[in-house]
Motif scaffolding. Sequence first.
Motif, mmCIF file in Angstrom:
data_model
loop_
_atom_site.group_PDB
_atom_site.id
_atom_site.type_symbol
_atom_site.label_atom_id
_atom_site.label_comp_id
_atom_site.label_asym_id
_atom_site.label_seq_id
_atom_site.Cartn_x
_atom_site.Cartn_y
_atom_site.Cartn_z
ATOM 1 N N VAL A 61 123.323 59.675 -4.530
ATOM 2 C CA VAL A 61 124.497 60.176 -3.822
ATOM 3 C C VAL A 61 124.125 60.603 -2.406
ATOM 4 O O VAL A 61 124.995 60.716 -1.535
ATOM 5 N N ALA A 62 122.834 60.827 -2.178
ATOM 6 C CA ALA A 62 122.387 61.188 -0.827
ATOM 7 C C ALA A 62 122.626 60.047 0.157
ATOM 8 O O ALA A 62 122.790 60.276 1.364
ATOM 9 N N SER A 63 122.693 58.822 -0.349
ATOM 10 C CA SER A 63 122.894 57.657 0.521
ATOM 11 C C SER A 63 124.273 57.640 1.157
ATOM 12 O O SER A 63 124.508 56.929 2.138
ATOM 13 N N ILE A 64 125.213 58.447 0.611
ATOM 14 C CA ILE A 64 126.567 58.514 1.196
ATOM 15 C C ILE A 64 126.853 59.892 1.782
ATOM 16 O O ILE A 64 128.002 60.229 2.085
ATOM 17 N N GLY A 67 126.041 62.934 0.261
ATOM 18 C CA GLY A 67 126.191 64.003 -0.711
ATOM 19 C C GLY A 67 127.498 63.934 -1.477
ATOM 20 O O GLY A 67 128.364 63.092 -1.213
ATOM 21 N N TYR A 68 127.653 64.838 -2.431
ATOM 22 C CA TYR A 68 128.802 64.820 -3.340
ATOM 23 C C TYR A 68 130.136 65.004 -2.624
ATOM 24 O O TYR A 68 131.166 64.476 -3.070
ATOM 25 N N LYS A 69 130.152 65.742 -1.541
ATOM 26 C CA LYS A 69 131.422 65.994 -0.846
ATOM 27 C C LYS A 69 131.995 64.723 -0.224
ATOM 28 O O LYS A 69 133.182 64.676 0.118
ATOM 29 N N HIS A 70 131.168 63.680 -0.074
ATOM 30 C CA HIS A 70 131.628 62.395 0.470
ATOM 31 C C HIS A 70 131.856 61.342 -0.626
ATOM 32 O O HIS A 70 132.157 60.189 -0.318
ATOM 33 N N ASP A 71 131.713 61.750 -1.871
ATOM 34 C CA ASP A 71 131.815 60.793 -2.973
ATOM 35 C C ASP A 71 133.279 60.550 -3.342
ATOM 36 O O ASP A 71 133.953 61.428 -3.890
ATOM 37 N N GLN A 76 131.766 53.964 -3.539
ATOM 38 C CA GLN A 76 130.625 53.543 -2.718
ATOM 39 C C GLN A 76 129.322 53.388 -3.497
ATOM 40 O O GLN A 76 128.375 52.791 -2.991
ATOM 41 N N THR A 77 129.266 53.934 -4.708
ATOM 42 C CA THR A 77 128.054 53.824 -5.523
ATOM 43 C C THR A 77 128.417 53.395 -6.939
ATOM 44 O O THR A 77 129.588 53.413 -7.321
ATOM 45 N N ARG A 78 127.397 53.044 -7.709
ATOM 46 C CA ARG A 78 127.608 52.636 -9.091
ATOM 47 C C ARG A 78 127.466 53.841 -10.026
ATOM 48 O O ARG A 78 126.780 54.811 -9.696
ATOM 49 N N PHE A 79 128.113 53.732 -11.205
ATOM 50 C CA PHE A 79 128.113 54.849 -12.146
ATOM 51 C C PHE A 79 127.790 54.378 -13.559
ATOM 52 O O PHE A 79 128.042 53.237 -13.931
ATOM 53 N N ALA A 112 135.804 63.408 -2.697
ATOM 54 C CA ALA A 112 136.395 62.826 -1.475
ATOM 55 C C ALA A 112 137.532 61.862 -1.767
ATOM 56 O O ALA A 112 138.127 61.319 -0.832
ATOM 57 N N PHE A 113 137.839 61.651 -3.031
ATOM 58 C CA PHE A 113 138.913 60.702 -3.368
ATOM 59 C C PHE A 113 140.276 61.354 -3.183
ATOM 60 O O PHE A 113 140.587 62.362 -3.804
ATOM 61 N N LYS A 114 141.090 60.768 -2.336
ATOM 62 C CA LYS A 114 142.457 61.240 -2.106
ATOM 63 C C LYS A 114 143.404 60.118 -2.480
ATOM 64 O O LYS A 114 143.355 59.024 -1.885
ATOM 65 N N GLU A 115 144.282 60.359 -3.431
ATOM 66 C CA GLU A 115 145.148 59.295 -3.926
ATOM 67 C C GLU A 115 146.031 58.707 -2.840
ATOM 68 O O GLU A 115 146.237 57.516 -2.760
ATOM 69 N N GLY A 116 146.558 59.542 -1.978
ATOM 70 C CA GLY A 116 147.417 59.050 -0.911
ATOM 71 C C GLY A 116 146.680 58.133 0.038
ATOM 72 O O GLY A 116 147.185 57.125 0.496
#
Length: 245
Positions: free
Chosen positions: A173-176, A178-182, A186-189, A237-241
């Motif tokens: 998650v550091a590649s993006i 940190g968590y606040k930008h997730d 952008q990454t796999r889970f 960081a996911f916003k539905e709108g």
Amino acid sequence: MNIELIEEEGELFLYVPSNKRFAEIKELLSKIKNDTINVVKVDRLSLDQMKLIWSLCNDYGELRGYTREEMREALENEFCNSKEIEYFSISPFKRDCCSMKVATDFIQFIIEHAIKHDYNLIVYEGKGDNRVAKRLQDISPDIRRYVIQCLLHKRCAVCGKLVEVDLHHWDSVASIGGYKHDDGLQTRFLPLCREHHTEFHNIGKDRFSNKWHIEGVMLSKNLVKKLKEVYPNHFQAFKEGKNDI
């Protein structure tokens, strides 16, 4: 049953109805020896697919209190209704047997059905000392769909545990930032229990993937929406709108 000439593990087998007389079989063999054989390609499930379906139905049936035939019939009825297709045989020796594609889809359907109903199926192959246990990730025709079902039902994709399962970031998650930008896009889970989550961090991504034959998957926007309900503290960081299709 029709007369069938089948190749199995490099050998040819001629399957004939049990009511055929020896004289008729002898005459048939003579024709095969002396006449030209017309080859007609037919799309039908393989013997390995048939064996896998029966193994899955046997294990699933034992867990739910059904015979393997009762389990197969119930699953096939549900599968055919969902696909709006005709009921089929899973014997490659019968005229109404399904195609390889339908068999593949049916196998995937059984696997996902078990996950949705919180059953952990294990298929055994071989006999005696050569008997090997195979988990769902080893036999799933579509590993991405398998992982997604595990994500949706908060189930460890490695061992099938349903307790203390974490949403694991396969990629750092550091590649993006940190968590606040997730935002989940952008990454796999991969869903992992605490034991396998710890193992991943101890041995690293490559060794973990090689050992368990599995890796994380990318998510769609609709999947992120569903998973936010399953893992409420993720995808900050996911916003539905903003991210709607």
